[in-house]
Motif scaffolding. Structure first.
Motif, PDB file in Angstrom:
ATOM      1  N   GLU A  10     -36.141  -4.561 -17.476  1.00 24.89           N
ATOM      2  CA  GLU A  10     -35.820  -5.852 -17.488  1.00 24.89           C
ATOM      3  C   GLU A  10     -36.288  -6.981 -17.333  1.00 24.89           C
ATOM      4  O   GLU A  10     -36.464  -8.180 -16.797  1.00 24.89           O
ATOM      5  N   GLY A  11     -38.108  -6.476 -17.711  1.00 29.13           N
ATOM      6  CA  GLY A  11     -38.602  -7.264 -17.657  1.00 29.13           C
ATOM      7  C   GLY A  11     -39.456  -7.721 -16.119  1.00 29.13           C
ATOM      8  O   GLY A  11     -40.115  -8.619 -16.275  1.00 29.13           O
ATOM      9  N   LYS A  12     -38.904  -7.003 -15.364  1.00 34.62           N
ATOM     10  CA  LYS A  12     -39.302  -7.596 -13.910  1.00 34.62           C
ATOM     11  C   LYS A  12     -40.793  -7.767 -13.128  1.00 34.62           C
ATOM     12  O   LYS A  12     -41.074  -8.029 -12.633  1.00 34.62           O
ATOM     13  N   ILE A  13     -41.077  -6.336 -14.163  1.00 37.46           N
ATOM     14  CA  ILE A  13     -42.826  -5.964 -14.061  1.00 37.46           C
ATOM     15  C   ILE A  13     -43.122  -6.287 -15.751  1.00 37.46           C
ATOM     16  O   ILE A  13     -42.345  -5.688 -16.674  1.00 37.46           O
ATOM     17  N   ASP A  14     -44.473  -6.315 -15.536  1.00 39.67           N
ATOM     18  CA  ASP A  14     -45.166  -6.579 -16.902  1.00 39.67           C
ATOM     19  C   ASP A  14     -46.135  -5.005 -17.067  1.00 39.67           C
ATOM     20  O   ASP A  14     -47.209  -5.157 -16.656  1.00 39.67           O
ATOM     21  N   CYS A  15     -45.470  -3.929 -17.426  1.00 38.78           N
ATOM     22  CA  CYS A  15     -45.685  -2.748 -17.766  1.00 38.78           C
ATOM     23  C   CYS A  15     -44.189  -2.555 -18.252  1.00 38.78           C
ATOM     24  O   CYS A  15     -43.716  -2.525 -18.493  1.00 38.78           O
TER      25      CYS A  15
END
Ligand SMILES: NC(=O)c1ccc[n+]([C@@H]2O[C@H](COP(=O)([O-])OP(=O)(O)OC[C@H]3O[C@@H](n4cnc5c(N)ncnc54)[C@H](O)[C@@H]3O)[C@@H](O)[C@H]2O)c1
Length: 260
Positions: A22-27
């Protein structure tokens, strides 16, 4: 870029994989290893296209991931923590109770130091780990964790409040292995398994998993209370534990770190 692979596609593993998707972490998350495929099978198809399932640890550990998250079991920590580090990968651990084994703890620290790797232990289902780390530097007199759960969550039935355990964290981890990651994290951050006091109370009047931490020292006194609701898809795991792992990943990938 952080390239994560996960050991254990259960409640915590899936929550973290979804958060990354969901794009909550840049990973990036590229693979999971599990002894059972059921948890992977319930992930949405679009995630499964990007995240490969491994039933074979040798194949899993030879991917180009640079961080492995263990969200499986204490047995998994015992079996895989050393091989993960020996394959030059950083490690994040959720089944922290396994580190009551001093030899294992010292061994993984030594390998990480020699290879310039990191071992991350998120705060989990508790608040106050920042405080205990800071307080330790000035001198701590006592750390007490009181865990209060509904009897069902502790596998017993009782109509009255009942103290199930009153002792140190070292014995608590042995007697309540599934309930005691919080005591392990607190012990490692503070004054150790032998000196950290733990009380476990079965309380039919509570719905939440409540962890109260009291720290006394030269700085004064800290009292924290976390009233944890269960994860939406696993009543045994506090939702805050998954969120803390996501926050730990955010801290690793962020340009600014707030808190100790
Ligand atoms: N640090 C904390 O505060 C905290 C809080 C809650 C849970 N936990 C711990 O995190 C871990 C994961 O919790 P969860 O709720 O996601 O559990 P879960 O039961 O939902 O999922 C665990 C998954 O790991 C897999 N697994 C177990 N042992 C394995 C092994 N040896 N090799 C490969 N796969 C294995 C299982 O098949 C399962 O799919 C547990 O050990 C739990 O005690 C820690």
């Amino acid at each position: 870029m952080l390239n994560l692979c996960v050991i254990g596609c259960g409640n915590i593993g899936r929550t973290i994989i979804r958060a990354i998707y969901e794009g909550k972490i840049d990973c990036k998350v590229s693979g999971v290893f599990d002894v059972n495929k059921d948890g992977y099978n319930v992930l949405p198809d679009e995630i499964k296209k990007q995240v490969k399932f491994f039933a074979n640890f040798e194949e899993f550990i030879n991917t180009d991931a640079n961080l492995i998250l263990e969200a499986a079991s204490q047995q998994a920590v015992k079996a895989y923590a050393v091989p993960v580090l020996k394959h030059d990968k950083n490690l994040m651990l959720m089944s922290v109770g396994a580190l009551v084994d001093k030899n294992l703890f010292e061994n993984i620290k030594e390998i990480a130091r020699a290879k310039n790797l990191k071992i991350y232990i998120p705060s989990g289902a508790v608040v106050g780990i920042d405080g205990v780390k800071a307080a330790l530097l000035g001198g701590i007199e006592s750390v007490t964790l009181t865990t209060r759960k509904n009897p069902k969550g502790l596998g017993i039935t009782t109509d009255d409040e009942k103290i199930l355990f009153d002792g140190n964290a070292s014995d608590a981890v042995g007697k309540f292995p599934k309930n005691i990651n919080v005591a392990a994290t607190l012990s490692l951050a503070g004054i150790g398994f032998g000196k950290t006091k733990v009380r476990i109370i079965a309380d039919p009047n509570v719905r939440e998993n409540i962890h109260e931490i009291r720290i006394k020292g030269k700085f004064g006194e800290i009292l924290t209370v976390a009233k944890n609701l269960p994860s939406p898809d696993n009543p045994k795991t506090s939702y805050l534990a998954s969120l803390a792992a996501i926050a730990c990943l955010k801290k690793i990938t962020s340009e600014i770190e707030i808190g100790t």
